[in-house]
Design an enzyme around this catalytic site. Structure first.
Site, PDB file in Angstrom:
ATOM      1  N   GLU A 137      -2.299  -9.072   9.649  1.00 13.63           N
ATOM      2  CA  GLU A 137      -1.135  -9.708   9.051  1.00 13.63           C
ATOM      3  C   GLU A 137       0.144  -9.564   9.885  1.00 13.63           C
ATOM      4  O   GLU A 137       1.095 -10.327   9.697  1.00 13.63           O
ATOM      5  CB  GLU A 137      -0.879  -9.138   7.650  1.00 13.63           C
ATOM      6  CG  GLU A 137      -1.904  -9.584   6.611  1.00 13.63           C
ATOM      7  CD  GLU A 137      -3.073  -8.627   6.481  1.00 13.63           C
ATOM      8  OE1 GLU A 137      -3.433  -7.991   7.495  1.00 13.63           O
ATOM      9  OE2 GLU A 137      -3.615  -8.525   5.373  1.00 13.63           O
ATOM     10  N   HIS A 164       0.833  -1.224   0.000  1.00 15.57           N
ATOM     11  CA  HIS A 164       0.000   0.000   0.000  1.00 15.57           C
ATOM     12  C   HIS A 164       0.860   1.265   0.000  1.00 15.57           C
ATOM     13  O   HIS A 164       0.550   2.218   0.693  1.00 15.57           O
ATOM     14  CB  HIS A 164      -0.915   0.016   1.232  1.00 15.57           C
ATOM     15  CG  HIS A 164      -2.098  -0.905   1.104  1.00 15.57           C
ATOM     16  ND1 HIS A 164      -3.283  -0.525   0.531  1.00 15.57           N
ATOM     17  CD2 HIS A 164      -2.246  -2.214   1.446  1.00 15.57           C
ATOM     18  CE1 HIS A 164      -4.142  -1.548   0.543  1.00 15.57           C
ATOM     19  NE2 HIS A 164      -3.538  -2.591   1.085  1.00 15.57           N
ATOM     20  N   ASP A 195      -0.972  -4.623   5.858  1.00 13.48           N
ATOM     21  CA  ASP A 195      -1.950  -5.508   5.235  1.00 13.48           C
ATOM     22  C   ASP A 195      -1.674  -5.697   3.749  1.00 13.48           C
ATOM     23  O   ASP A 195      -1.009  -4.899   3.105  1.00 13.48           O
ATOM     24  CB  ASP A 195      -3.362  -4.927   5.401  1.00 13.48           C
ATOM     25  CG  ASP A 195      -3.452  -3.512   4.878  1.00 13.48           C
ATOM     26  OD1 ASP A 195      -2.496  -2.731   5.121  1.00 13.48           O
ATOM     27  OD2 ASP A 195      -4.447  -3.162   4.233  1.00 13.48           O
ATOM     28  N   GLU A 196      -2.198  -6.789   3.245  1.00 11.50           N
ATOM     29  CA  GLU A 196      -2.289  -7.046   1.811  1.00 11.50           C
ATOM     30  C   GLU A 196      -0.978  -6.863   1.047  1.00 11.50           C
ATOM     31  O   GLU A 196      -0.912  -6.161   0.061  1.00 11.50           O
ATOM     32  CB  GLU A 196      -3.376  -6.163   1.195  1.00 11.50           C
ATOM     33  CG  GLU A 196      -4.752  -6.440   1.786  1.00 11.50           C
ATOM     34  CD  GLU A 196      -5.851  -5.609   1.124  1.00 11.50           C
ATOM     35  OE1 GLU A 196      -6.894  -6.191   0.797  1.00 11.50           O
ATOM     36  OE2 GLU A 196      -5.679  -4.396   0.958  1.00 11.50           O
ATOM     37  N   VAL A 197       0.071  -7.496   1.545  1.00 15.78           N
ATOM     38  CA  VAL A 197       1.319  -7.524   0.793  1.00 15.78           C
ATOM     39  C   VAL A 197       1.307  -8.806  -0.026  1.00 15.78           C
ATOM     40  O   VAL A 197       1.274  -9.896   0.539  1.00 15.78           O
ATOM     41  CB  VAL A 197       2.527  -7.539   1.749  1.00 15.78           C
ATOM     42  CG1 VAL A 197       3.822  -7.523   0.945  1.00 15.78           C
ATOM     43  CG2 VAL A 197       2.453  -6.374   2.719  1.00 15.78           C
TER      44      VAL A 197
END
Lengths: 674, 674
Positions: free
Chosen positions: B367, B252, B315-317
């Site tokens: 995460e 992000h 988050d969301e790597v």
């Protein structure tokens, strides 16, 4: 301008005389009306691949203006436009010759050509182009096939170079976002000056690094940091709006003396003033330390505010504190200063030297005008255009504010017909050029961030047209028609004049159902002129400004349209009878709906007599209608109904019914012998 | 607290069981409901000589809170209250023991006693007193005799210590005033954390002095200066609200790499992202220079943001950019890092050391949770309370955000019934204490400064009650009743959730007459969950968010009350039949009124099928009503009407009709055999 100048003509006449064969369509609702408009027939259709090309100079101010233009276009139409500006082929070509400067007399002309295949905006400066973009947005129209711009050719420039709004941030402080949205409003109606009245008895509103006790002790914590001032200035600059700071001295200055009592003519101590009025506190013009202070002060402010002009106020010095000070009396005697007026002139001369040192020109209220002042000063006249004309004859520049006092609740039409230049004026061309324009004045005794927009807008848009458009543009009905549309467009910019009305009514009603409160509020106006000050327990800065009088519009649109209906009806005794009756029936029944709400919401109690009177008025109107067209209503009934009308004239809680005169006309018409 | 603790009882039950002889009056509309409330009978009358006395410590935060309290009281009642606070005798005595600190677990308890002769507010800290002042304002009531506070005794404290709102200012930047008014909203419902999501693919929003290209090149010019950050922090501090900054890394993070591409895992160049989604750009965790950069970065931010916690996102790597980089692959091999998850854990450990160096604790999304992380970290869970409970068992603190995603348009009731702690939870007392509370998350893909308030409020107030009030407070109908009132009170603070609805409808309708548009808009809701993303041409940051779907409420109040009406009616086949019929008739006629408006205003064209379907639904409802209570409508007609219902399920322009299910129930009831 590459387009050939077309024959001068007023917008509407030109537009209505559109080429034969062109679709019949109403004139675009431009406000202010441009100097020259002609319809070309056809239209340019807006599609999502709409692109803008900048030809020639592309200063940041213009690029940002184009980005805002595209944003507004996209927001209004819901079309996601092609990204950014791009190379040819562009739908809109924009060209300027040079970057404009934010100075008096900067060139704001622009030309706009819309054909069915392309649009072209040309201007000498980016500021002119910004004015043209506002016009273009006003040209946006729609039909069942989508959005379009009517084909048109416009040649436009302002009639006056100084078109401003004064915002008093001393009586009530206005946060940065209030100024920003009003700057957007100014730019939307092509005004070019925001005059900030930054200090007065009730508050000193700018952070001052040289004399920090000014903002620390003179503001109750409500002031702009220098960073915020720069933010406001940048915002205004991007929209082609000058910001003229006013520090009102030597009177109107109590807030300075809280932290620096040694500047005053009497020893103090001083407190930030909570009351309203004219007070005698004033700078000591006899002390040399006063000038040393002001020198250092203006040295700092001259850098903070880049405009060529600094407004020094100079109004309403009553001289009492000067006469009460033996040192000042002695100074006057020693220097052969005849009276306090002469003393203020002396003070102003000293000030002039200080401002000159920092490259600034002076503007001030009527009182600063003396024959020995240099011709570079500008007089802001609260005393009227006669004064302005005299000054012009004597070689002085001036702007009009008399009769642009939007704080005293007069109608848009009243302001609109008030021209800085008398049509029959005997001024020479050169003298006329000294009349630079005007400023609406938003004194803030009765406004807060919540209702200030509703006091400024939409009426200031009417003043904007007066100052921009040709003098002959003066059709009141047409102005009001366009003003209603402009008002909605102003709302898109974030102005709260429409939406906060509803919000304030919800709070007053204590709930979401505001119908009965709104029916009453829609026909109320605050008491005009300065009468509101004297109507009740004295107002102070900390009083609540959330009452019905603070919510209602300065000018009732319902009352205005009702008055028009009644006049039309009385002309032929037929037109609009049903609509008038429907209105009157609604009003006659409203009091019964209003009363229970006022019982639950005591803040509304002061309006109970107004509500009762509205229903009384409506009954008088209905009874009268029964006798029209015949006339000859009997005398006893006429007296009774006129009694209701007379009762309805009384104001309560600072507000008054705005439909009384119209009902009176109905009663009189009914009473007239056939 | 000097007042004796009274028997625990829920507010409403306690209140309804008021002492005999007390006037029967509805329960005060408190939101959130306090831990303990009991009515004492009688009331304290508000008069203009109302004074407040501060007993004991009088920190600036409390003095300012009292000034705001008096301002709001005055504004709501129209009473000009006696100046400032004063000495005894005071109507309201406020006492605290000490100045509170803006830290997790700070004491927010307060006690409030209102009798007919005096009011007393006692708290351990000024922050507790601020919570109590909000309760007192909610107690303000009125009758025909004026304003009063119902006599009551309240002992109150929050159930959870972390009650927050995340505002994403990266996808769409929110100016300072948007944050300020939402901080006012948070304080009004006793929330205590504003979580600012300051960086993401689409923008880096804080001025950074150490690395100025972050804000210069990563923000499109939309960022907070450090001066503005301090202004926001001071504003929040005065209201007892912590500000937790989030810098979302290592994913992000595109906006960081525009100015500093060397931080990224792939060479770039990078541009500020305009699209939405999850992208693979990520910090290079293998380069030591990354940590040197982050060290210097957090050194600066640790000073700017005083809160104990820094949110590092996490988050969301997706790991794709890491796997694509040979250097990173080698680094993993050299250091025996098994996969990209392990690599992120390594990154977080390094980050933890950096934050620790500057005295900060870490918070991050699910995460970041790894067994080897210290127990001082806080997990923000978008994955659900099950995850949260497991973490608590493992010794980790956490807050819930799953099912508080207010950006995906779910109902207040849905959020309200979502408790951070399962009622049947097997957690020990100690483990339960690790569940700190929750945060509503206002992701800003679909909001602008114009409509963000309507996405946050009033639904966030329901979440606020969930996090403050006892777990047993869960009556949905009562919550909705109080929420409607709270919504109006939130509007007084400057929140625009109600008034911008009307404004947006005026713009859509292209004029002031919005009746037909409003009738349709009132029963529309945006498509729920993340479906809106996939419904049309992909949205981007620069898309217009001014369409009907952007104006309509996340939860239709009209649809909710209609559903209730229908359920009540179907229970006895009598109650509310007339009201249902009136609604249906209005809807059935609306399409004919909507169509001509949509023809003039093409932005509304996408809603034409919705308008047609609403009228179709209404016809189906009306035909069904004719067969109820009897039932037994014939099959052909039933099929026809169900066809109309089915058609009405389709969404258009991102919006859907919210009354379909209710009409379906009517059709089914009509079809049922008698």
């Amino acid at each position: 301008m590459e387009a050939a100048m077309i024959a001068p003509a007023l917008a509407l006449t030109a537009f209505l005389a559109a080429p034969a064969g062109a679709q019949t369509r109403s004139a675009p609702d431009l406000l202010p009306i441009p100097a020259r408009v002609s319809s070309m027939g056809g239209e340019f259709r807006l599609t999502p691949d709409f692109k803008v090309a900048l030809e020639g100079p592309a200063p940041a101010r213009l690029r940002k203006a184009l980005a805002r233009f595209r944003r507004r276009l996209s927001d209004r139409t819901g079309l996601r436009l092609a990204p950014e500006t791009g190379p040819q082929p562009a739908a809109l070509a924009v060209s300027i010759q040079r970057t404009g400067r934010l100075v008096l007399h900067e060139d704001e002309t622009y030309g706009l050509e819309v054909s069915s295949s392309a649009m072209r905006l040309s201007a000498r400066t980016d500021i002119g182009a910004i004015r043209g973009l506002e016009t273009l947005l006003q040209l946006l129209d729609a039909d069942a096939n989508g959005y379009f711009f009517s084909a048109v050719r416009i040649e436009d420039k302002p009639r006056f170079p100084w078109r401003g709004l004064l915002m008093d941030v001393s009586r009530h402080f206005m946060p940065v976002e209030v100024l920003k949205r009003n700057i957007d409003g100014l730019a939307a109606v092509k005004m070019n000056v925001l005059h900030l009245h930054l200090s007065d008895y009730q508050g000193f509103r700018v952070e001052c690094l040289s004399f920090p006790r000014l903002h620390e002790q003179g503001s109750d914590g409500w002031y702009y940091t220098q960073e915020q001032i720069r933010e406001i200035l940048a915002y205004a600059d991007e929209r082609g709006v000058r910001v003229v700071p006013e520090f009102d001295i030597p009177g109107h200055s109590t807030s300075w003396f809280v932290g620096y009592p040694e500047l005053a003519s009497t020893p103090g101590p001083y407190r930030v003033e909570r009351r309203y009025g004219v007070f005698s506190s004033a700078f000591n013009p006899a002390a040399q330390s006063t000038y040393a202070f002001l020198d250092k002060f203006f040295a700092e402010m001259a850098v903070l505010f880049p405009d060529d002009y600094v407004h020094i106020g100079g109004d309403e010095v009553d001289g009492a504190d000067w006469e009460a000070n033996p040192g000042i009396r002695k100074f006057m005697k020693d220097n052969a200063i005849a009276d306090t007026h002469e003393l203020q002139a002396y003070f102003n001369q000293r000030l002039l030297a200080i401002l000159g040192k920092y490259g600034k020109k002076m503007i001030g209220w009527d009182e600063i005008l003396r024959p020995d002042m240099p011709k570079s000063i500008v007089i802001q006249s609260w005393q009227g255009r006669q004064r302005l004309a005299e000054s012009a004859k004597n070689g002085f520049m001036g702007i009009l504010s008399a009769d642009y006092y939007i704080d005293i609740y007069k109608s848009a039409g009243f302001h609109y017909l008030n021209d800085p230049l008398d049509k029959e004026s005997s001024l020479s061309e050169e003298e006329r050029a000294r009349v630079l324009g005007g400023e609406a004045t938003m004194w803030s005794e009765f406004v807060t961030p919540e209702n200030i927009d509703a006091r400024v807008w939409p009426r200031t848009a009417a003043i904007a047209e007066r100052l921009w458009s040709p003098a002959q543009v003066d059709d009141l009905d047409d102005m009001y028609r366009r003003l209603a549309k402009a008002s909605l467009r102003l709302e898109e910019l974030g102005l709260t004049h429409i939406k906060n009305y509803d919000m304030m009514l919800r709070r007053l009603a204590g709930g979401p159902d505001t119908a009965a409160v709104k029916t009453l509020a829609d026909v109320l106006e605050p008491v005009k002129d300065w009468w509101r000050f004297s109507r009740e327990t004295p107002y102070q800065t900390g009083s609540p400004y959330t009452r019905l009088v603070d919510a209602v519009a300065a000018e009732s649109e319902v009352a205005r349209s009702f008055a028009k209906l009644v006049d039309e009806f009385l002309a032929d005794r037929k037109t609009g009878a049903q609509e008038i009756r429907a209105r009157l029936i609604q009003w006659s029944m409203n009091d019964a709906r209003f009363q229970p709400i006022a019982r639950r919401s005591p803040i509304l109690r002061e309006a109970l007599p107004l509500s009762a009177n509205l229903s009384g008025l409506a009954r008088a109107g209905l009874r009268s209608l029964d006798h029209i067209p015949g006339g000859g209503m009997d005398k006893a009934l006429t007296r009774e109904l006129m009694g209701l009308v007379d009762e309805a004239r009384t104001d309560y809680g600072g507000a008054q019914l705005a439909v009384t005169v119209s009902v009176q006309k109905l009663v009189e018409a009914a009473a007239r012998q056939p």
